[in-house]
Design an enzyme around this catalytic site. Sequence first.
Site, PDB file in Angstrom:
ATOM      1  N   HIS A 190     -53.749-123.516 -34.819  1.00 36.22           N
ATOM      2  CA  HIS A 190     -53.749-124.966 -35.034  1.00 36.22           C
ATOM      3  C   HIS A 190     -54.543-125.287 -36.297  1.00 36.22           C
ATOM      4  O   HIS A 190     -55.624-124.721 -36.521  1.00 36.22           O
ATOM      5  CB  HIS A 190     -54.371-125.680 -33.832  1.00 36.22           C
ATOM      6  CG  HIS A 190     -53.576-125.542 -32.572  1.00 36.22           C
ATOM      7  ND1 HIS A 190     -52.925-126.609 -31.978  1.00 36.22           N
ATOM      8  CD2 HIS A 190     -53.307-124.464 -31.784  1.00 36.22           C
ATOM      9  CE1 HIS A 190     -52.310-126.191 -30.881  1.00 36.22           C
ATOM     10  NE2 HIS A 190     -52.520-124.891 -30.740  1.00 36.22           N
ATOM     11  N   THR A 213     -56.226-131.340 -35.054  1.00 38.32           N
ATOM     12  CA  THR A 213     -55.353-130.272 -35.557  1.00 38.32           C
ATOM     13  C   THR A 213     -53.995-130.349 -34.878  1.00 38.32           C
ATOM     14  O   THR A 213     -53.841-130.961 -33.816  1.00 38.32           O
ATOM     15  CB  THR A 213     -55.965-128.883 -35.285  1.00 38.32           C
ATOM     16  OG1 THR A 213     -56.098-128.698 -33.871  1.00 38.32           O
ATOM     17  CG2 THR A 213     -57.309-128.730 -35.964  1.00 38.32           C
ATOM     18  N   GLU A 256     -24.424-115.839 -49.932  1.00 34.80           N
ATOM     19  CA  GLU A 256     -23.484-115.295 -48.957  1.00 34.80           C
ATOM     20  C   GLU A 256     -23.417-113.775 -48.973  1.00 34.80           C
ATOM     21  O   GLU A 256     -23.209-113.142 -47.944  1.00 34.80           O
ATOM     22  CB  GLU A 256     -22.079-115.832 -49.244  1.00 34.80           C
ATOM     23  CG  GLU A 256     -21.850-117.267 -48.865  1.00 34.80           C
ATOM     24  CD  GLU A 256     -20.391-117.636 -49.043  1.00 34.80           C
ATOM     25  OE1 GLU A 256     -19.525-116.882 -48.556  1.00 34.80           O
ATOM     26  OE2 GLU A 256     -20.119-118.648 -49.668  1.00 34.80           O
ATOM     27  N   LYS A 304     -22.157-113.710 -54.703  1.00 40.04           N
ATOM     28  CA  LYS A 304     -21.057-114.515 -54.172  1.00 40.04           C
ATOM     29  C   LYS A 304     -21.580-115.934 -53.982  1.00 40.04           C
ATOM     30  O   LYS A 304     -22.514-116.164 -53.220  1.00 40.04           O
ATOM     31  CB  LYS A 304     -20.550-113.956 -52.848  1.00 40.04           C
ATOM     32  CG  LYS A 304     -19.273-114.631 -52.391  1.00 40.04           C
ATOM     33  CD  LYS A 304     -18.705-114.016 -51.136  1.00 40.04           C
ATOM     34  CE  LYS A 304     -17.325-114.602 -50.839  1.00 40.04           C
ATOM     35  NZ  LYS A 304     -17.296-116.061 -50.853  1.00 40.04           N
ATOM     36  N   LEU A 334     -44.310-136.603 -31.626  1.00 35.24           N
ATOM     37  CA  LEU A 334     -43.455-137.334 -30.701  1.00 35.24           C
ATOM     38  C   LEU A 334     -43.486-136.604 -29.367  1.00 35.24           C
ATOM     39  O   LEU A 334     -42.896-135.540 -29.210  1.00 35.24           O
ATOM     40  CB  LEU A 334     -42.029-137.425 -31.263  1.00 35.24           C
ATOM     41  CG  LEU A 334     -41.927-137.917 -32.714  1.00 35.24           C
ATOM     42  CD1 LEU A 334     -40.462-138.013 -33.142  1.00 35.24           C
ATOM     43  CD2 LEU A 334     -42.636-139.242 -32.892  1.00 35.24           C
ATOM     44  N   LYS A 345     -43.101-129.573 -25.829  1.00 38.28           N
ATOM     45  CA  LYS A 345     -42.258-130.594 -25.211  1.00 38.28           C
ATOM     46  C   LYS A 345     -41.499-131.423 -26.236  1.00 38.28           C
ATOM     47  O   LYS A 345     -40.354-131.788 -26.000  1.00 38.28           O
ATOM     48  CB  LYS A 345     -43.127-131.523 -24.349  1.00 38.28           C
ATOM     49  CG  LYS A 345     -43.749-130.853 -23.131  1.00 38.28           C
ATOM     50  CD  LYS A 345     -44.446-131.868 -22.239  1.00 38.28           C
ATOM     51  CE  LYS A 345     -45.655-132.474 -22.921  1.00 38.28           C
ATOM     52  NZ  LYS A 345     -46.376-133.432 -22.049  1.00 38.28           N
ATOM     53  N   GLY A 346     -42.147-131.727 -27.346  1.00 41.13           N
ATOM     54  CA  GLY A 346     -41.578-132.723 -28.228  1.00 41.13           C
ATOM     55  C   GLY A 346     -41.263-132.251 -29.629  1.00 41.13           C
ATOM     56  O   GLY A 346     -40.929-131.085 -29.864  1.00 41.13           O
ATOM     57  N   ASP A 395     -21.457-120.129 -53.244  1.00 40.02           N
ATOM     58  CA  ASP A 395     -20.972-120.979 -52.159  1.00 40.02           C
ATOM     59  C   ASP A 395     -20.406-122.262 -52.749  1.00 40.02           C
ATOM     60  O   ASP A 395     -21.066-123.294 -52.780  1.00 40.02           O
ATOM     61  CB  ASP A 395     -22.141-121.282 -51.216  1.00 40.02           C
ATOM     62  CG  ASP A 395     -21.675-121.684 -49.834  1.00 40.02           C
ATOM     63  OD1 ASP A 395     -20.464-121.605 -49.580  1.00 40.02           O
ATOM     64  OD2 ASP A 395     -22.525-122.068 -49.019  1.00 40.02           O
TER      65      ASP A 395
END
Length: 816
Positions: free
Chosen positions: A128, A248, A671, A521, A150, A187-188, A523
């Site tokens: 933290h 923190t 890619e 390659k 949140l 949780k959020g 994109d």
Amino acid sequence: MPSRSSQVESSQVVSVDGHRIKLTNLDKVLYPATGTTKSDVLRYYAAVAEFLIPYAAGRPATRKRWVHGVGTVEEPGSMFFQKNLDESAPDWVARGTIRHANRTIVYPLVNDLATLTWLAQIAALEIHVPQWRFGADGNPANPDRLVLDLDPGTGAGLPECAEVARLARPILHDMGLEPMPVTSGSKGIHLYAALDGRYTSTQVSDIAHELARALEADHKHLVVSDMKKELRTGKVLVDWSQNNAAKTTIAPYSLRGRAHPTVAVPRTWEELAEPGLAHLDYEQVIERMAHRPDPLARLAPGAPGDRLELYRSKRDREKTPEPVPALAPAASTGQSFVIQEHHARRLHWDFRLEHDGVLVSWALPRGVPTDVKKNHLAVQTEDHPLEYGSFEGTIPAGEYGGGEVTIWDSGVYELEKWRENEVIATLHGREGGGLGGPTRVALIHTGGQGKDAKNWLIHRMRPEHEAKPPAAGQRAEPARRPALPPRTGSSTAGRSYSPMLATPGDEADLHDSADWAFEMKWDGIRALAYVETDAGGRSMRLVTRNGNDVTVSYPDLADDLLANVDARSAVLDGEIVALDPSGRPDFGLLQTRMKLTAPGDVRAAARKTPVRYLVFDVLERDGEPCVREDYDTRRRVLDELVASAGAVQVPPAFDGDFAHAFDTSRQLGLEGVLAKERDSDYSVGRRSGAWIKIKHHLMQEVVVGGWKPGSGRRAGTVGSLLLGIPGPDGLRYVGKVGTGFQDRDLDEMRERFAGLRARTTPFTDIPAADAREAHWVEPTLVGEVEFAEWTGSGRLRQPSWRGWRPDKSPSEVVRE
């Protein structure tokens, strides 16, 4: 679960960044529910160190430790917080000190992999950190980021948190901030936004509090800003308090000490809109970050007002002879350069250019290229002080960059261009220096994000004129090719080509790697560029592989194509790409430029999403076809014909070194590579084994044959697309895709499908369950998905939508 006494006692001593660390009890199970061991934890933190460290470095780290494991939901393991650093901590662990009125706390700083490894060894599973870093004076600086936590109350969950995040986003935009979400692994969701360091923690905390109150006032049914638990049922708490200097937040990419080994993971806004949004565990994050850029990269901390802060944080002036100035650098207008030969753990060369008061620095593992046809990797490092330009000496073993440093060449440079993603300069070294005379080089950012954001390529350029050392402070303007006078008989009008196509394959198809050249390659959309000169002047047109003229959609390419092609007429093969804010090709972003023809729409899109044309082959020059020439000859012609400038670039090629090319492609987040046989000609309009495309991830072009409506938040829009690949008997069903869509995709799809309605299924073999409630469409639209693997029944496993392919027709779609 095995008992502790039955666990195998295993230990070993490892060397990490030059530091010896004893790892013990590697088989100890720290997460009983999943059998995750300390060895697994160490493996995880080693895999994500380059992502985690930028968000933790320079910040006091509070640790949550589970010495005997996290236990289970029913019987949680014993955990304790730790702030102060143990006396037994290795002396090489960087430290930061906070002095309070009645005590002093010494914290570890997670500045490197060695420290992260040591923390994992002592079962410090969670890390933290606050929103501020230690400044150059050793005291807490102003915060460089804002965070909103949140936190869902009882009856709410991750979907509600995602909705609140979307509600907060425009408010933060109005404040000039660009928020990015992190699923917390608990949780959020955490919302982060970068700050410029002008405001104190108290001021930022007050701003965050007002923002939380505004959200609550506008969305009382969903949002609460008060901490009281009884107010939070069915709602999401917008916790603003973590902006307090004493608070923190779990560091991005830190493990969680929960029953399941989840992680605090940065996510994209597109992911937050997906109905199956969930927290991710450590195995998912390892797999994810092996082929994805870091969504939070824009938040990676700089040093507001002091470009040497990161340099200082890596060095102890008491232990190294390197110059470590105490003050922030002053502005300068000098144009010095130095190239230092550095015998560290691996020999490399440090290339440094004076710019705005510091030496902007790159590490060159293979030195400065000696051949204009070969490019070398240049890894940008931290800015160095100007005093470093004269440094030679021995950095002690165990210190950052330990080893012998000598000056290989130094002098002044003549600047042609300095952009965020491109630098062109002519170097004027000292007599007898390693360069051997004036040397024109280009540094080109590769477009990578996250861990790859530091990767550039250094290219040795042909001198365009007799270079002269610049006067003090003088900055040369970029040179552009003069317009050529009209000449009749050199137009490409009336002639057309179809591009050569590559065959899917792998390294085993290459046989002798020395017989091949390797290109990245890209994109984007394949297009041939026709540059023409007639009595009316010069013009250009762009034609896609299926013959569509898209010139009007990309007028921003015209000036640079005409200015940087040294011929009266030419036909070039290349890729149109759009770059995201970090400079990485983004196919989804390119979708916003496709099929626009109205001048107003095109101009608006060009301002918002500029494009580049990456040229990799030449079919014709001044009326003379080049298609029968071998690859090496065409490449020489291309280097003579096209100058890399502005929106037109000639990407580098790797001669006979597949491993280096493929690894570079992976590091850059591209890619894969295109392997091209060096003695092969250009097979117009044919798919040839002389070009082999080798990808890191599985991609597949698909034909859309139907769609199924969404539910929940996607009610009234498209929920998933039904996909197929043409076969001898018709359109063969290969599965459905419901993730990876952007909001604009969902808005456009139903309108697009309205004119293509079909009464019956176009698929020959779709299962009844997938056909239920489906809306059928004529199979004329081609898209592209990324997926994990093919199932035994020929279905796409875990497909994710990448975008439409208007440059392809259904008849061209084959199983890759």
